[in-house]
Scaffold this active site. Structure first.
Site, PDB file in Angstrom:
ATOM      1  N   GLY A  42       0.991  -1.312  -0.347  1.00  0.00           N
ATOM      2  CA  GLY A  42       0.583  -0.421  -0.029  1.00  0.00           C
ATOM      3  C   GLY A  42       0.821   1.311   0.021  1.00  0.00           C
ATOM      4  N   HIS A  43       2.030   0.912   0.857  1.00  0.00           N
ATOM      5  CA  HIS A  43       2.607   2.249   1.679  1.00  0.00           C
ATOM      6  C   HIS A  43       3.522   3.023   0.049  1.00  0.00           C
ATOM      7  CE1 HIS A  43       2.742   1.466   5.624  1.00  0.00           C
ATOM      8  NE2 HIS A  43       2.188   2.864   5.744  1.00  0.00           N
ATOM      9  N   LYS A 155      -7.266   3.816   2.279  1.00  0.00           N
ATOM     10  CA  LYS A 155      -7.615   3.533   3.563  1.00  0.00           C
ATOM     11  C   LYS A 155      -7.849   4.379   5.423  1.00  0.00           C
ATOM     12  CE  LYS A 155      -4.683   1.135   5.854  1.00  0.00           C
ATOM     13  NZ  LYS A 155      -5.060   0.676   7.889  1.00  0.00           N
ATOM     14  N   SER A 191      -2.072  -2.761   5.742  1.00  0.00           N
ATOM     15  CA  SER A 191      -2.080  -2.086   6.747  1.00  0.00           C
ATOM     16  C   SER A 191      -0.723  -2.684   7.205  1.00  0.00           C
ATOM     17  CB  SER A 191      -3.245  -2.621   7.577  1.00  0.00           C
ATOM     18  OG  SER A 191      -2.614  -2.410   8.589  1.00  0.00           O
ATOM     19  N   SER A 192       0.161  -1.832   7.801  1.00  0.00           N
ATOM     20  CA  SER A 192       1.230  -2.720   9.087  1.00  0.00           C
ATOM     21  C   SER A 192       0.554  -3.810  10.794  1.00  0.00           C
ATOM     22  CB  SER A 192       1.770  -1.423   9.291  1.00  0.00           C
ATOM     23  OG  SER A 192       2.601  -0.758   8.713  1.00  0.00           O
TER      24      SER A 192
END
Ligand code: PAF
Length: 287
Positions: A42-43, A155, A191-192
């Protein structure tokens, strides 16, 4: 500046500002992707978007203490700078700004930026003070990196709305770009914090996306009553015993105010807890 070999890691604000001034004076357009590290696909998609929108991409990696509420995972938040640097270089980031906490919040620090109203509902209700920490650190990152454009993920829809409001209200000379959520094959938003999930919890986490898709189908089928959509989503999500619902809400996408009858641009957002993880996701839909 181009390529992995030339990636520059900057930890001091003054050095970052000088570099930004030099880039600007050469006519380079600066893109910023603010992160707290523990980067995932995502990043990396945000970095790639920033590469399309600017000449030099700065990625900040800073686990911001002021946005964690008491009892949250600040101490245990995943940190792996070496791995992050490899990901950033591969995605096209050329500068990494990674200030130590004392550089961002020196002794005597006492100035905070606060956006009203938009921060009160949704996650704001369950994480009091969280958005004040986010808007403060993002303001400081914008002052350090001086970007032309900053890229955030859909998100965190409320965060994106709050930051957009802040930059408008304070006449900050920066464009805010919001990039789509990147998902795992079963639809779980990256997500992390997904790494906190056990295999069983990970399986249950797929229910978030399924509930958003069921809301989409209800709306496409003509349903306009927010309460009915929210109730049906809550029932679906709660069918997994490991999932505890924090909120499910349908709000208007600009003001984030609760809606009764869906109309215009609608944000359907939810937050749940599964084991140690707090997960959020959302659907933006034009009704
Ligand atoms: O979305 C995040 O990771 C953080 O809230 C941000 C924007 C990097 C500020 O610390």
């Amino acid at each position: 500046m181009a390529g992995e070999a030339k990636m520059r890691v900057v930890s001091m604000i003054r050095e970052m500002q000088r570099l930004a001034d030099a880039l600007r004076s050469q006519g380079q357009r600066i893109g910023l992707v603010p992160t707290m590290g523990a980067l995932h696909e995502g990043h990396l998609s945000l970095i790639r978007r920033a590469c399309e929108l600017s000449d030099v991409v700065v990625v900040s990696v800073f686990v911001n203490p002021t946005q964690f509420v008491a009892g949250e995972d600040f101490e245990t938040y995943p940190r792996d700078l070496e791995r992050d640097l490899r990901g950033i270089a591969a995605a096209g980031g050329e500068v990494v700004f990674t200030p130590p906490a004392e550089e961002m919040y020196p002794r005597g620090f006492s100035t905070y930026v606060e956006v009203e109203r938009l921060t009160e509902g949704l996650c704001g209700t369950f994480r009091p003070g969280h958005f004040r920490g986010v808007t403060t650190v993002v303001t400081k990152l914008l002052c350090a990196v001086k970007p032309h454009v900053a890229v955030f993920g859909q998100k965190d829809a409320q965060q994106a709305a709050v930051i957009r409001r802040m930059t408008r209200d304070l006449n900050m000379d920066v464009e805010i770009s919001v990039a789509p959520t990147v998902r795992e094959p079963d639809g779980l938003a990256m997500s992390s914090r997904n790494m906190y999930l056990s295999p069983e919890e990970r399986e249950d986490a797929g229910i978030l996306f399924q509930s958003l898709e069921s809301a989409r189908r209800m709306i496409e089928g003509g349903e306009r009553c927010a309460d009915r959509i929210v109730a049906s989503m809550k029932m679906l999500v709660s069918s997994r015993p490991r999932v505890q619902v924090e909120y499910v809400e349908a709000v208007d996408a600009q003001q984030l105010e609760t809606m009764k009858i869906l109309r215009g641009k609608v944000l359907i957002a939810l937050a749940v807890r599964i084991g140690r993880a707090r997960l959020i996701d959302n659907l933006m839909i034009e009704v």
